[in-house]
Design a protein around this motif. Structure first.
Motif, PDB file in Angstrom:
ATOM      1  N   MET A   1       4.285  -6.568  -1.613  1.00  0.00           N
ATOM      2  CA  MET A   1       3.168  -6.322  -0.686  1.00  0.00           C
ATOM      3  C   MET A   1       2.034  -5.611  -1.409  1.00  0.00           C
ATOM      4  O   MET A   1       2.253  -4.651  -2.147  1.00  0.00           O
ATOM      5  CB  MET A   1       3.636  -5.487   0.505  1.00  0.00           C
ATOM      6  CG  MET A   1       2.527  -5.114   1.481  1.00  0.00           C
ATOM      7  SD  MET A   1       3.105  -4.114   2.868  1.00  0.00           S
ATOM      8  CE  MET A   1       4.073  -5.320   3.770  1.00  0.00           C
ATOM      9  N   GLU A   3      -1.085  -3.305  -0.843  1.00  0.00           N
ATOM     10  CA  GLU A   3      -1.434  -2.370   0.217  1.00  0.00           C
ATOM     11  C   GLU A   3      -2.579  -1.457  -0.197  1.00  0.00           C
ATOM     12  O   GLU A   3      -2.557  -0.865  -1.282  1.00  0.00           O
ATOM     13  CB  GLU A   3      -0.218  -1.531   0.593  1.00  0.00           C
ATOM     14  CG  GLU A   3      -0.418  -0.614   1.772  1.00  0.00           C
ATOM     15  CD  GLU A   3       0.863   0.084   2.183  1.00  0.00           C
ATOM     16  OE1 GLU A   3       0.946   0.526   3.342  1.00  0.00           O
ATOM     17  OE2 GLU A   3       1.788   0.185   1.349  1.00  0.00           O
ATOM     18  N   ARG A   5      -4.696   1.854   1.241  1.00  0.00           N
ATOM     19  CA  ARG A   5      -4.609   2.917   2.235  1.00  0.00           C
ATOM     20  C   ARG A   5      -5.799   3.852   2.124  1.00  0.00           C
ATOM     21  O   ARG A   5      -6.056   4.445   1.077  1.00  0.00           O
ATOM     22  CB  ARG A   5      -3.310   3.717   2.042  1.00  0.00           C
ATOM     23  CG  ARG A   5      -2.057   2.977   2.463  1.00  0.00           C
ATOM     24  CD  ARG A   5      -2.078   2.684   3.946  1.00  0.00           C
ATOM     25  NE  ARG A   5      -0.913   1.927   4.387  1.00  0.00           N
ATOM     26  CZ  ARG A   5      -0.822   1.310   5.556  1.00  0.00           C
ATOM     27  NH1 ARG A   5      -1.835   1.356   6.400  1.00  0.00           N
ATOM     28  NH2 ARG A   5       0.257   0.640   5.883  1.00  0.00           N
ATOM     29  N   SER A  22      -8.028   0.538   5.477  1.00  0.00           N
ATOM     30  CA  SER A  22      -6.627   0.220   5.167  1.00  0.00           C
ATOM     31  C   SER A  22      -6.380  -1.264   5.424  1.00  0.00           C
ATOM     32  O   SER A  22      -6.883  -1.825   6.407  1.00  0.00           O
ATOM     33  CB  SER A  22      -5.675   1.059   6.013  1.00  0.00           C
ATOM     34  OG  SER A  22      -5.796   2.439   5.701  1.00  0.00           O
ATOM     35  N   THR A  24      -3.237  -4.520   4.440  1.00  0.00           N
ATOM     36  CA  THR A  24      -2.041  -4.973   3.745  1.00  0.00           C
ATOM     37  C   THR A  24      -2.054  -6.491   3.654  1.00  0.00           C
ATOM     38  O   THR A  24      -2.557  -7.178   4.549  1.00  0.00           O
ATOM     39  CB  THR A  24      -0.751  -4.521   4.459  1.00  0.00           C
ATOM     40  OG1 THR A  24      -0.742  -5.044   5.789  1.00  0.00           O
ATOM     41  CG2 THR A  24      -0.663  -3.009   4.518  1.00  0.00           C
ATOM     42  N   SER A  26       0.734  -9.519   2.525  1.00  0.00           N
ATOM     43  CA  SER A  26       2.114  -9.819   2.150  1.00  0.00           C
ATOM     44  C   SER A  26       2.209 -11.134   1.397  1.00  0.00           C
ATOM     45  O   SER A  26       1.281 -11.961   1.440  1.00  0.00           O
ATOM     46  CB  SER A  26       2.992  -9.883   3.408  1.00  0.00           C
ATOM     47  OG  SER A  26       2.954  -8.668   4.115  1.00  0.00           O
ATOM     48  N   LEU A  48      -9.221  -4.119  -4.519  1.00  0.00           N
ATOM     49  CA  LEU A  48      -7.858  -4.618  -4.376  1.00  0.00           C
ATOM     50  C   LEU A  48      -7.335  -5.224  -5.667  1.00  0.00           C
ATOM     51  O   LEU A  48      -6.125  -5.203  -5.926  1.00  0.00           O
ATOM     52  CB  LEU A  48      -7.809  -5.664  -3.257  1.00  0.00           C
ATOM     53  CG  LEU A  48      -8.010  -5.131  -1.836  1.00  0.00           C
ATOM     54  CD1 LEU A  48      -8.203  -6.287  -0.854  1.00  0.00           C
ATOM     55  CD2 LEU A  48      -6.825  -4.276  -1.411  1.00  0.00           C
ATOM     56  N   ILE A  59      -4.355   2.152  -3.851  1.00  0.00           N
ATOM     57  CA  ILE A  59      -3.922   0.762  -3.762  1.00  0.00           C
ATOM     58  C   ILE A  59      -2.586   0.649  -4.478  1.00  0.00           C
ATOM     59  O   ILE A  59      -2.412   1.181  -5.586  1.00  0.00           O
ATOM     60  CB  ILE A  59      -4.946  -0.177  -4.412  1.00  0.00           C
ATOM     61  CG1 ILE A  59      -6.283  -0.087  -3.674  1.00  0.00           C
ATOM     62  CG2 ILE A  59      -4.448  -1.623  -4.408  1.00  0.00           C
ATOM     63  CD1 ILE A  59      -7.430  -0.689  -4.437  1.00  0.00           C
ATOM     64  N   SER A  60      -1.646  -0.051  -3.859  1.00  0.00           N
ATOM     65  CA  SER A  60      -0.331  -0.193  -4.472  1.00  0.00           C
ATOM     66  C   SER A  60       0.187  -1.614  -4.319  1.00  0.00           C
ATOM     67  O   SER A  60      -0.203  -2.348  -3.396  1.00  0.00           O
ATOM     68  CB  SER A  60       0.667   0.789  -3.840  1.00  0.00           C
ATOM     69  OG  SER A  60       0.828   0.524  -2.455  1.00  0.00           O
ATOM     70  N   ASP A  62       3.850  -3.287  -4.046  1.00  0.00           N
ATOM     71  CA  ASP A  62       5.256  -2.958  -3.839  1.00  0.00           C
ATOM     72  C   ASP A  62       5.523  -1.478  -4.086  1.00  0.00           C
ATOM     73  O   ASP A  62       6.542  -1.091  -4.676  1.00  0.00           O
ATOM     74  CB  ASP A  62       6.158  -3.813  -4.738  1.00  0.00           C
ATOM     75  CG  ASP A  62       6.090  -5.283  -4.379  1.00  0.00           C
ATOM     76  OD1 ASP A  62       5.741  -5.610  -3.223  1.00  0.00           O
ATOM     77  OD2 ASP A  62       6.378  -6.117  -5.259  1.00  0.00           O
TER      78      ASP A  62
END
Length: 207
Positions: A1, A3, A5, A22, A24, A26, A48, A59-60, A62
C-alpha cells in the motif's frame, strides 16, 4: 500500500498548496484526482513518487519509507514526455535504461520497431508518451502516478494508451493514480475519485 499521511506543502510562506492531505492507494486500485490548474495535483503526484519532499507529513510504502536509490517502485508520468527523457539518447536506449520490454509488450503499446533507432524529437508527443509509459512499467514498479498523460493525444490514441495500460496494470496488480482535468475520463477509469481544492481532498462520484 502507498500511503500519504497529513501532507503539507507550500512554495512561499503563507501560501499553502496542500494542507494535511491524506491518501492511500492499494495494489490494483485505480484512483482519480481532479482539480483546477494550480491546485497542487502535480505537486501531490511528485510527492507520492518521491520527487519532492513534503514539508510536513510522511509517505510510506507498506509502512516503510520510499527507497532513495535504485529503481523506484512508484513512478511519476508527466504530461510532457519530452521532459522525462534524455534528448541525446535514441529511443531504444531510453527504454533499456529501465528494462527490456519484449516485442509483444512494445506492440501492445503501439510502439513500432523503427522508433527505437530515432531520437525523441523525431517522434510525435503521442508516440513518445507511449514509450515513456512502457518504460515506467519496469519489473519492480508497483504504483503509477499518471499526471495528465493523455491530454495532448487524439481520442483514438488516448483510447489505445489507456487500454494497454489498463491491461498491464490488471495483469500485475499495479495501483494507479490518474490525475486529469477530464472528469469523464476519470469516471470511466477510476471507481474512486477525489477533487483537490484549497489544499484539501474531497471525494466525488458521477451524477
Amino acid at each position: 500500500m502507498l500511503e500519504a499521511r497529513e501532507l503539507s506543502f507550500q512554495f512561499s510562506p503563507g501560501v499553502s498548496l496542500l494542507q494535511a492531505v491524506s491518501l492511500t492507494l492499494s495494489a490494483g486500485q485505480w484512483v482519480g484526482l481532479s482539480g483546477d490548474s494550480g491546485a497542487g495535483k502535480s505537486t501531490l503526484g511528485k510527492l507520492l513518487a518521491g520527487y519532492v519532499t513534503p514539508q510536513a507529513g510522511h509517505i510510506s510504502l507498506d509502512g516503510e519509507a520510499l527507497p532513495s536509490r535504485g529503481l523506484q517502485p512508484v513512478q511519476w508520468l508527466p504530461q510532457s514526455p519530452e521532459l522525462a527523457v534524455n534528448p541525446r539518447w535514441r529511443v531504444g536506449k531510453i527504454l533499456r535504461e529501465a528494462w527490456a520490454p519484449s516485442n509483444a509488450q512494445c506492440q501492445a503499446f503501439g510502439i513500432q520497431p523503427g522508433w527505437l533507432s530515432r531520437f525523441p524529437h523525431a517522434l510525435s508527443g503521442g508516440e513518445l508518451q507511449r514509450v515513456c509509459v512502457l518504460r515506467a512499467l519496469a519489473p519492480g514498479v508497483r504504483f503509477l502516478i499518471a499526471d495528465e498523460i493523455s491530454t495532448m493525444l487524439d481520442p483514438i490514441t488516448q483510447l489505445e494508451l489507456w487500454q494497454a495500460l489498463k491491461q498491464e496494470a490488471e495483469k500485475r496488480q499495479l495501483g494507479v493514480l490518474v490525475i486529469s482535468h477530464d472528469t469523464a475520463l476519470l469516471e470511466r477509469l477510476c471507481p474512486q475519485r477525489y477533487h483537490l481544492h484549497d489544499g484539501q481532498l474531497t471525494s466525488w462520484s458521477a451524477e
